[in-house]
Enzyme design. Structure first.
Site, short mmCIF file in Angstrom:
data_model
loop_
_atom_site.label_atom_id
_atom_site.label_comp_id
_atom_site.label_asym_id
_atom_site.label_seq_id
_atom_site.Cartn_x
_atom_site.Cartn_y
_atom_site.Cartn_z
N ASP A 1 0.84 -1.20 0.00
CA ASP A 1 0.00 0.00 0.00
C ASP A 1 0.87 1.25 0.00
O ASP A 1 2.08 1.20 0.28
CB ASP A 1 -0.87 -0.04 1.27
CG ASP A 1 -2.18 0.72 1.11
OD1 ASP A 1 -2.30 1.51 0.17
OD2 ASP A 1 -3.07 0.51 1.95
N ASP B 1 -10.61 1.98 -3.11
CA ASP B 1 -11.13 1.68 -1.77
C ASP B 1 -12.64 1.64 -1.79
O ASP B 1 -13.26 1.25 -0.80
CB ASP B 1 -10.67 2.76 -0.78
CG ASP B 1 -9.29 2.45 -0.25
OD1 ASP B 1 -8.77 1.37 -0.57
OD2 ASP B 1 -8.74 3.29 0.48
C1 DGJ Z 1 -5.82 1.84 2.02
C2 DGJ Z 1 -6.17 0.63 1.23
O1 DGJ Z 1 -6.62 0.98 -0.04
C3 DGJ Z 1 -7.20 -0.19 2.00
O2 DGJ Z 1 -7.63 -1.26 1.23
C4 DGJ Z 1 -6.57 -0.64 3.27
O3 DGJ Z 1 -5.51 -1.51 3.01
C5 DGJ Z 1 -6.09 0.56 4.07
N1 DGJ Z 1 -5.26 1.43 3.28
C6 DGJ Z 1 -5.35 0.13 5.28
O4 DGJ Z 1 -4.81 1.16 5.97
#
Ligand code: DGJ
Length: 741
Positions: free
Chosen positions: A479, A549
């Site tokens: 990430d 997300d």
């Molecule tokens: C952002 C990501 O896109 C989410 O899926 C998740 O992993 C969060 N970060 C976790 O902090």
């Protein structure tokens, strides 16, 4: 043979029967462009296309050549400052402060296949018969610099890739201030420009505008390719649709600052240019140093946007994505993020995993919160060791327990970041990106590690690899949850500070490469708060990307539709989540959520313990369904049928290469009162003479019926028909599986 050279005229023609790309050496020694488009006969002479012309009053011409102004000429790689007032591909600051350069043809060489770009992601060939590459060497004798322009044409795809390289063989250093990867001059402006733009949680929206005189561009200066604009640009004819018409498209294999622009000049010609964004970029080249610019993939299609996408998908599946996951079906995963967020412990995770296993899940992914003292987003990034409060027996023990259940184990990392509240930060406060004597901004409470520094990349490698070994890890979600501010590296000299962004992303690529080399079995999924760095650069390392997300399926229709323009659907992370959806608070049927998520890398992002028995039964069936069809989803030709932006209905489909089977997804957002009685969905890509059966429909149908008359949609509720209606209410969807008998 894919590259034809007229040695005398110095004319170069790249063609494979689908596309032609032709250029030549002009009489001033520079490269001029002749033609780019649908394939032309390879042996024809094309020099006549280029016409030297007397520029009109108020234009400039080259010294000693009254009939030669670069302003009106289609060029291959325009440089700054000599009779052409459009934006150049190249500009160099020289020791005397001047900016003028003149790169003229010296030689060329042709190689089978495609040489790798050192340290950079790029398309590749495994079999060198799949492509041919021509490299044109140009030289500026005053500057004593060599410029090499590389062009690769692939054998079976209408694809040309381009990149540029420069070498200083003089005594004095000089500075690149603009070094584009490609520049293409097209003779007209009768296009609309398609771009994929958005924001966090609504990435990849397809936007379109007619080209007009002036510069229209998309870009990023955030240190990542960005949620706001994907490094993709297409110029399509105004009459082009998904299924027919001409498209020229460009996708940049790069994950940091970029610009992609179309400049329409006073004569309505269009110059397309893509490269590293020149803002905050400069590169010092001392004697014997070189710079390699990243690659651009140029796809030409005369079969509409679907034709373009299928070309990208085939190219990326065969010549960009690497390693064992290139040709392997993706496991159905359960990701813990929306199930627990930071609120979990060992017992809860094992319970979730047990339930997941019963549903048919294959990979359990523990997302954020397993390390350091991380119980919310304010601490511990960088402390890549287990959180003992949550995992009292350690991460190794948890991983073993998960494996014993018959599940693979995956973990979330955010390698490039550090929290001010962390052990790593206490140890190395000087490892972050910050500008001296200025305040340093936080993003999601975190700071960015200076990945332009090798020792930091190496330290992260040590920390991650020891966890990987300990946990027998199968999957990593990498990430990146903030963009870069106050960009500056404590380790670069003042005149090299504008190298920072590029050096940073090279560090990211380097860490990926180190990890992939040691752990080739690991499936990487890239992520940057969703789709903030979903680009072909990262697909070279991470074969799938978390597209957004936003897991709401209505939104996902738009996001995945847009992402599918360049990216193969087996690289698009898409999960079923619980309702009301966490991003939009919208409630949709479980079937609708899965019917959207099937067209990607399928998984769940919910807590299986809280499901009802009925939901569990449905999910088991969904997982079986996906497993039965994931090979088709990975390998087939993808078609977009109805776009989710303009209407109430949306549809897409995948057809196997041999046309023997197909999977069709159809979605209707809002119910229609008193709907039309007979509704059909016209599909495409089938064998017109083939006879197909369709799941849950009794008849068999010829391919032509399904394509030209359409699949009959089950009856929609209209009041009196309540006994026979198969669809009612908002968020209707159907997935049809077709098999040729
Ligand atoms: C952002 C990501 O896109 C989410 O899926 C998740 O992993 C969060 N970060 C976790 O902090």
């Amino acid at each position: 043979m894919l590259i034809y050279v007229d040695e005398q005229k110095k004319q170069f023609h790249l063609t494979n029967g689908m596309v032609s790309y032709i250029f030549h050496v002009m009489r001033n020694g520079q490269l001029g462009s002749l033609y780019y488009g649908k394939a032309l006969h390879p042996n024809t002479q094309f020099s006549y296309i280029h016409q030297y012309d007397y520029p009109t009053t108020y234009s400039s011409h080259l010294e000693g050549d009254r009939a030669f102004s670069l302003e009106t000429i289609r060029q291959e790689y325009p440089v700054y400052g000599t009779t052409d007032y459009r934006e150049p591909a190249l500009s160099i600051i020289q020791p005397d402060g001047s900016h003028i350069s003149n790169f003229t043809y010296k030689s060329h060489f042709i190689t089978a296949g495609k040489p790798a770009l050192q340290g950079l992601p790029a398309t590749y060939t495994e079999d060198e018969r799949d492509a041919e590459t021509i490299q044109i060497v140009l030289e500026d004798t005053i500057l004593q610099a060599k410029l090499i322009l590389s062009y690769t044409i692939f054998k079976d795809l209408p694809v040309i890739t381009r990149s540029s390289y420069i070498f200083n063989n003089g005594q004095n250093p000089f500075y690149l201030e603009r070094f584009m990867s490609t520049s293409v001059d097209l003779p007209d402006k009768d296009f609309s420009m398609v771009q994929l733009s958005g924001a966090w949680s609504r990435e990849f929206y397809v936007k379109e505008r007619n080209l007009e005189v002036g510069i229209q561009s998309i870009s990023s200066i955030r240190g990542s390719s960005s949620h706001q604009h994907n490094p993709f640009l297409a110029l399509k004819r105004k009459s082009t649709t998904e299924l027919q018409g001409e498209v020229y498209s460009f996708n940049f294999i790069y994950s940091s600052n970029f610009i992609a622009q179309a400049e329409v000049d006073q004569f309505d010609s269009t110059r397309v240019m893509i490269g590293i964004h020149p803002f905050r970029f400069s590169w010092k080249l001392s004697k014997n140093e070189h710079f390699q610019a990243p690659e651009v993939v140029m796809v030409y299609s005369d079969t509409g946007l679907n034709g373009m996408s299928q070309t990208y998908h085939d190219l990326y599946r065969n010549h960009l994505i690497r390693g064992m996951w290139k040709n392997t079906d993706r496991p159905v995963l359960l990701n813990s993020w929306e199930a627990t967020y930071f609120n979990f412990d060992e017992r809860k995770l094992i319970e979730i995993a047990k339930e997941a296993k019963k549903l048919g899940i294959e990979l359990f992914v523990l997302d954020d919160g397993w390390f350091g003292k991380r119980n919310d987003a304010t601490s511990s990034l960088g402390d890549w060791f287990e959180n003992r409060d949550k995992l009292p027996h350690g991460i190794k023990y948890l991983a073993q327990k998960i494996n014993e259940l018959g599940l693979k184990f995956g973990l979330w990392f955010e390698p490039e970041m550090v929290s001010p509240k962390s052990e790593l930060y206490k140890l190395h406060p000087d490892w972050t990106v910050k500008t001296p004597n200025r305040s340093t901004s936080l993003g999601r409470n975190q700071l960015v590690l200076d990945f332009s520094r090798q020792e930091i990349v190496n330290e992260l490698y040590q920390r991650m690899s020891s966890i990987i070994r300990e946990t027998n890890l199968s999957y990593i979600k990498w990430d990146m949850n903030r963009n870069i501010t106050e960009a500056y590296s404590m380790c670069l000299q003042a005149d090299k500070q504008d190298e920072f962004f590029h050096r940073y992303i090279l560090g990211v690529y380097d860490l990926y490469e180190q990890l992939i080399s040691e752990f080739p079995h690991i499936l990487f999924e890239s992520c940057a708060g969703g789709g903030g760095r979903f680009d072909p650069g990262l697909l070279f390392y991470a074969p799938q990307a978390w597209a957004s997300d936003d897991t709401d399926p209505v939104e996902r229709l738009k996001i995945q539709y847009g992402a599918s323009l360049p990216y193969p659907i087996y690289s698009i992370g898409s999960h079923v989540s619980s309702v009301p959806n966490h991003q939009t608070k919208r409630s949709t049927p479980l079937s609708f959520r899965a019917n959207v998520a099937y067209f990607g890398t399928f998984g769940y992002e919910l807590n299986p313990i809280t499901l009802t028995n009925e939901e569990k039964t449905i999910i088991k069936e969904q997982i079986i369904f996906y497993k039965n069809h994931r090979n088709l989803i990975r390998t087939g030709d993808f078609y977009r049928l109805k776009d989710p932006y303009t209407g109430n209905e949306s549809a897409w489909m995948v057809v196997s290469k041999d046309k023997n089977e197909a999977l069709v997804g159809w979605y209707k957002i809002l119910a229609t009162p008193n709907p039309r009685k007979i509704q059909t969905l016209k599909i495409t890509g089938l064998d017109p003479k083939g006879k197909y059966t369709i799941n849950h429909l009794d008849n068999t149908y010829y391919g032509d019926e399904l394509m030209y008359n359409g699949i009959p949609l089950p009856p929609e509720f209209n009041g009196p028909n309540k006994k026979i209606a198969k669809r009612a209410g908002d968020f209707q969807s159907e997935v049809f599986y077709l098999v040729k008998r």
